[in-house]
Design a protein around this motif. Sequence first.
Motif, PDB file in Angstrom:
ATOM      1  N   THR A 202       0.841  -1.198   0.000  1.00  0.00           N
ATOM      2  CA  THR A 202       0.000   0.000   0.000  1.00  0.00           C
ATOM      3  C   THR A 202       0.873   1.245   0.000  1.00  0.00           C
ATOM      4  O   THR A 202       0.613   2.204  -0.744  1.00  0.00           O
ATOM      5  CB  THR A 202      -0.958  -0.008   1.207  1.00  0.00           C
ATOM      6  N   ARG A 203       1.940   1.245   0.801  1.00  0.00           N
ATOM      7  CA  ARG A 203       2.872   2.382   0.798  1.00  0.00           C
ATOM      8  C   ARG A 203       3.548   2.532  -0.570  1.00  0.00           C
ATOM      9  O   ARG A 203       3.756   3.645  -1.056  1.00  0.00           O
ATOM     10  CB  ARG A 203       3.922   2.225   1.897  1.00  0.00           C
ATOM     11  N   PHE A 204       3.904   1.390  -1.207  1.00  0.00           N
ATOM     12  CA  PHE A 204       4.506   1.444  -2.541  1.00  0.00           C
ATOM     13  C   PHE A 204       3.577   2.162  -3.519  1.00  0.00           C
ATOM     14  O   PHE A 204       3.988   3.079  -4.228  1.00  0.00           O
ATOM     15  CB  PHE A 204       4.809   0.023  -3.042  1.00  0.00           C
ATOM     16  N   TRP A 205       2.309   1.712  -3.573  1.00  0.00           N
ATOM     17  CA  TRP A 205       1.364   2.309  -4.518  1.00  0.00           C
ATOM     18  C   TRP A 205       1.013   3.739  -4.137  1.00  0.00           C
ATOM     19  O   TRP A 205       0.827   4.585  -5.023  1.00  0.00           O
ATOM     20  CB  TRP A 205       0.114   1.438  -4.657  1.00  0.00           C
ATOM     21  N   ALA A 206       0.937   4.044  -2.840  1.00  0.00           N
ATOM     22  CA  ALA A 206       0.675   5.429  -2.417  1.00  0.00           C
ATOM     23  C   ALA A 206       1.825   6.326  -2.854  1.00  0.00           C
ATOM     24  O   ALA A 206       1.609   7.486  -3.236  1.00  0.00           O
ATOM     25  CB  ALA A 206       0.463   5.498  -0.907  1.00  0.00           C
ATOM     26  N   ASN A 207       3.027   5.801  -2.827  1.00  0.00           N
ATOM     27  CA  ASN A 207       4.182   6.546  -3.325  1.00  0.00           C
ATOM     28  C   ASN A 207       4.074   6.739  -4.841  1.00  0.00           C
ATOM     29  O   ASN A 207       4.243   7.846  -5.359  1.00  0.00           O
ATOM     30  CB  ASN A 207       5.476   5.813  -2.968  1.00  0.00           C
ATOM     31  N   ALA A 208       3.783   5.664  -5.563  1.00  0.00           N
ATOM     32  CA  ALA A 208       3.738   5.714  -7.027  1.00  0.00           C
ATOM     33  C   ALA A 208       2.583   6.560  -7.555  1.00  0.00           C
ATOM     34  O   ALA A 208       2.723   7.224  -8.582  1.00  0.00           O
ATOM     35  CB  ALA A 208       3.639   4.298  -7.591  1.00  0.00           C
ATOM     36  N   ILE A 209       1.449   6.554  -6.850  1.00  0.00           N
ATOM     37  CA  ILE A 209       0.261   7.233  -7.352  1.00  0.00           C
ATOM     38  C   ILE A 209       0.063   8.602  -6.693  1.00  0.00           C
ATOM     39  O   ILE A 209      -0.206   9.590  -7.364  1.00  0.00           O
ATOM     40  CB  ILE A 209      -0.997   6.365  -7.132  1.00  0.00           C
ATOM     41  N   LEU A 210       0.176   8.639  -5.369  1.00  0.00           N
ATOM     42  CA  LEU A 210      -0.119   9.860  -4.620  1.00  0.00           C
ATOM     43  C   LEU A 210       1.130  10.686  -4.309  1.00  0.00           C
ATOM     44  O   LEU A 210       1.031  11.756  -3.738  1.00  0.00           O
ATOM     45  CB  LEU A 210      -0.831   9.516  -3.305  1.00  0.00           C
ATOM     46  N   HIS A 211       2.296  10.140  -4.630  1.00  0.00           N
ATOM     47  CA  HIS A 211       3.589  10.779  -4.368  1.00  0.00           C
ATOM     48  C   HIS A 211       3.870  10.921  -2.876  1.00  0.00           C
ATOM     49  O   HIS A 211       4.575  11.834  -2.467  1.00  0.00           O
ATOM     50  CB  HIS A 211       3.708  12.134  -5.089  1.00  0.00           C
ATOM     51  N   GLU A 212       3.310  10.013  -2.077  1.00  0.00           N
ATOM     52  CA  GLU A 212       3.663   9.956  -0.658  1.00  0.00           C
ATOM     53  C   GLU A 212       5.082   9.416  -0.561  1.00  0.00           C
ATOM     54  O   GLU A 212       5.559   8.745  -1.460  1.00  0.00           O
ATOM     55  CB  GLU A 212       2.700   9.053   0.114  1.00  0.00           C
ATOM     56  N   ARG A 213       5.723   9.654   0.525  1.00  0.00           N
ATOM     57  CA  ARG A 213       7.105   9.211   0.672  1.00  0.00           C
ATOM     58  C   ARG A 213       7.264   8.189   1.798  1.00  0.00           C
ATOM     59  O   ARG A 213       8.275   8.145   2.461  1.00  0.00           O
ATOM     60  CB  ARG A 213       8.021  10.423   0.924  1.00  0.00           C
ATOM     61  N   GLY A 214       6.263   7.322   1.980  1.00  0.00           N
ATOM     62  CA  GLY A 214       6.311   6.357   3.066  1.00  0.00           C
ATOM     63  C   GLY A 214       6.895   5.007   2.694  1.00  0.00           C
ATOM     64  O   GLY A 214       7.065   4.154   3.557  1.00  0.00           O
TER      65      GLY A 214
ATOM     66  N   ASP B 116       9.821   2.475   1.528  1.00  0.00           N
ATOM     67  CA  ASP B 116      11.271   2.310   1.504  1.00  0.00           C
ATOM     68  C   ASP B 116      11.560   0.877   1.091  1.00  0.00           C
ATOM     69  O   ASP B 116      11.398  -0.045   1.874  1.00  0.00           O
ATOM     70  CB  ASP B 116      11.861   2.601   2.890  1.00  0.00           C
ATOM     71  N   GLY B 117      11.946   0.683  -0.136  1.00  0.00           N
ATOM     72  CA  GLY B 117      12.215  -0.664  -0.623  1.00  0.00           C
ATOM     73  C   GLY B 117      12.800  -0.616  -2.021  1.00  0.00           C
ATOM     74  O   GLY B 117      12.880   0.437  -2.647  1.00  0.00           O
ATOM     75  N   ASN B 118      13.196  -1.792  -2.501  1.00  0.00           N
ATOM     76  CA  ASN B 118      13.777  -1.917  -3.827  1.00  0.00           C
ATOM     77  C   ASN B 118      13.107  -3.099  -4.527  1.00  0.00           C
ATOM     78  O   ASN B 118      13.598  -4.230  -4.460  1.00  0.00           O
ATOM     79  CB  ASN B 118      15.290  -2.135  -3.704  1.00  0.00           C
ATOM     80  N   PRO B 119      11.959  -2.852  -5.189  1.00  0.00           N
ATOM     81  CA  PRO B 119      11.216  -3.951  -5.811  1.00  0.00           C
ATOM     82  C   PRO B 119      12.029  -4.747  -6.831  1.00  0.00           C
ATOM     83  O   PRO B 119      11.878  -5.963  -6.928  1.00  0.00           O
ATOM     84  CB  PRO B 119      10.030  -3.267  -6.483  1.00  0.00           C
ATOM     85  N   VAL B 120      12.881  -4.078  -7.596  1.00  0.00           N
ATOM     86  CA  VAL B 120      13.679  -4.786  -8.599  1.00  0.00           C
ATOM     87  C   VAL B 120      14.588  -5.800  -7.912  1.00  0.00           C
ATOM     88  O   VAL B 120      14.623  -6.974  -8.284  1.00  0.00           O
ATOM     89  CB  VAL B 120      14.481  -3.801  -9.472  1.00  0.00           C
ATOM     90  N   LYS B 121      15.300  -5.380  -6.899  1.00  0.00           N
ATOM     91  CA  LYS B 121      16.195  -6.289  -6.176  1.00  0.00           C
ATOM     92  C   LYS B 121      15.423  -7.435  -5.532  1.00  0.00           C
ATOM     93  O   LYS B 121      15.837  -8.590  -5.612  1.00  0.00           O
ATOM     94  CB  LYS B 121      16.983  -5.516  -5.119  1.00  0.00           C
ATOM     95  N   ILE B 122      14.302  -7.114  -4.914  1.00  0.00           N
ATOM     96  CA  ILE B 122      13.503  -8.152  -4.250  1.00  0.00           C
ATOM     97  C   ILE B 122      13.062  -9.210  -5.255  1.00  0.00           C
ATOM     98  O   ILE B 122      13.188 -10.414  -4.996  1.00  0.00           O
ATOM     99  CB  ILE B 122      12.298  -7.519  -3.529  1.00  0.00           C
TER     100      ILE B 122
ATOM    101  N   SER C 173      13.972  -6.955 -15.404  1.00  0.00           N
ATOM    102  CA  SER C 173      15.041  -7.178 -14.428  1.00  0.00           C
ATOM    103  C   SER C 173      15.202  -8.661 -14.118  1.00  0.00           C
ATOM    104  O   SER C 173      16.308  -9.133 -13.912  1.00  0.00           O
ATOM    105  CB  SER C 173      14.794  -6.380 -13.151  1.00  0.00           C
ATOM    106  N   VAL C 174      14.087  -9.392 -14.098  1.00  0.00           N
ATOM    107  CA  VAL C 174      14.161 -10.840 -13.859  1.00  0.00           C
ATOM    108  C   VAL C 174      14.782 -11.529 -15.072  1.00  0.00           C
ATOM    109  O   VAL C 174      15.630 -12.404 -14.930  1.00  0.00           O
ATOM    110  CB  VAL C 174      12.761 -11.412 -13.531  1.00  0.00           C
ATOM    111  N   VAL C 175      14.374 -11.126 -16.283  1.00  0.00           N
ATOM    112  CA  VAL C 175      14.934 -11.706 -17.512  1.00  0.00           C
ATOM    113  C   VAL C 175      16.434 -11.463 -17.568  1.00  0.00           C
ATOM    114  O   VAL C 175      17.213 -12.353 -17.920  1.00  0.00           O
ATOM    115  CB  VAL C 175      14.234 -11.126 -18.763  1.00  0.00           C
ATOM    116  N   GLU C 176      16.842 -10.263 -17.198  1.00  0.00           N
ATOM    117  CA  GLU C 176      18.266  -9.908 -17.224  1.00  0.00           C
ATOM    118  C   GLU C 176      19.084 -10.856 -16.349  1.00  0.00           C
ATOM    119  O   GLU C 176      20.193 -11.241 -16.705  1.00  0.00           O
ATOM    120  CB  GLU C 176      18.425  -8.471 -16.728  1.00  0.00           C
ATOM    121  N   LYS C 177      18.522 -11.250 -15.214  1.00  0.00           N
ATOM    122  CA  LYS C 177      19.239 -12.133 -14.300  1.00  0.00           C
ATOM    123  C   LYS C 177      19.238 -13.578 -14.800  1.00  0.00           C
ATOM    124  O   LYS C 177      20.182 -14.320 -14.561  1.00  0.00           O
ATOM    125  CB  LYS C 177      18.606 -12.070 -12.912  1.00  0.00           C
ATOM    126  N   MET C 178      18.170 -13.969 -15.469  1.00  0.00           N
ATOM    127  CA  MET C 178      18.010 -15.366 -15.877  1.00  0.00           C
ATOM    128  C   MET C 178      18.499 -15.555 -17.305  1.00  0.00           C
ATOM    129  O   MET C 178      17.821 -15.196 -18.254  1.00  0.00           O
ATOM    130  CB  MET C 178      16.544 -15.769 -15.762  1.00  0.00           C
TER     131      MET C 178
END
Length: 135
Positions: free
Chosen positions: A51-63, A65-71, A120-125
């Motif tokens: 929810t924080r990820f999407w609130a950041n992406a859509i509402l520009h909230e800054r809550g 903290d993560g790295n979806p590509v790495k995960i 990013s997944v294709v790049e690794k595989m």
Amino acid sequence: MPALPPRFNISRDDIARVVAAFYEQVRVHPGLGPVFAAHVTDWPSHEAKITRFWANAILHERGYDGNPVKIHRDAGNVRPGMFEPWLALFDHTLRHELTPEQARAWSALAHTIGRSLRASVVEKMQGPGGVPILR
């Protein structure tokens, strides 16, 4: 500096509702459920984080903290072919939970992000000779 306006008209409560409805479907999905179950042990915390990820992406909230590509790259069991059913299930949830305008706008953003994660997944595989493994 003034805050950026939301990408489209939606509330944080709407975002949380969509995330909860989506993961309810993910948990019972025959292909996606086991992948998520291997990594998510605390669903309420995971849903709050997403929810924080999407609130950041859509509402520009800054809550968020993560790295979806790495995960997704490091998960070990995420395959490029999983993004299509993931996005189809997400689109279904959006259409069910939101107005058509909201669903279209969020879907477009999700597909853009999904393409990036898939790449990013294709790049690794890679197979022999560096040929990407696409399934």
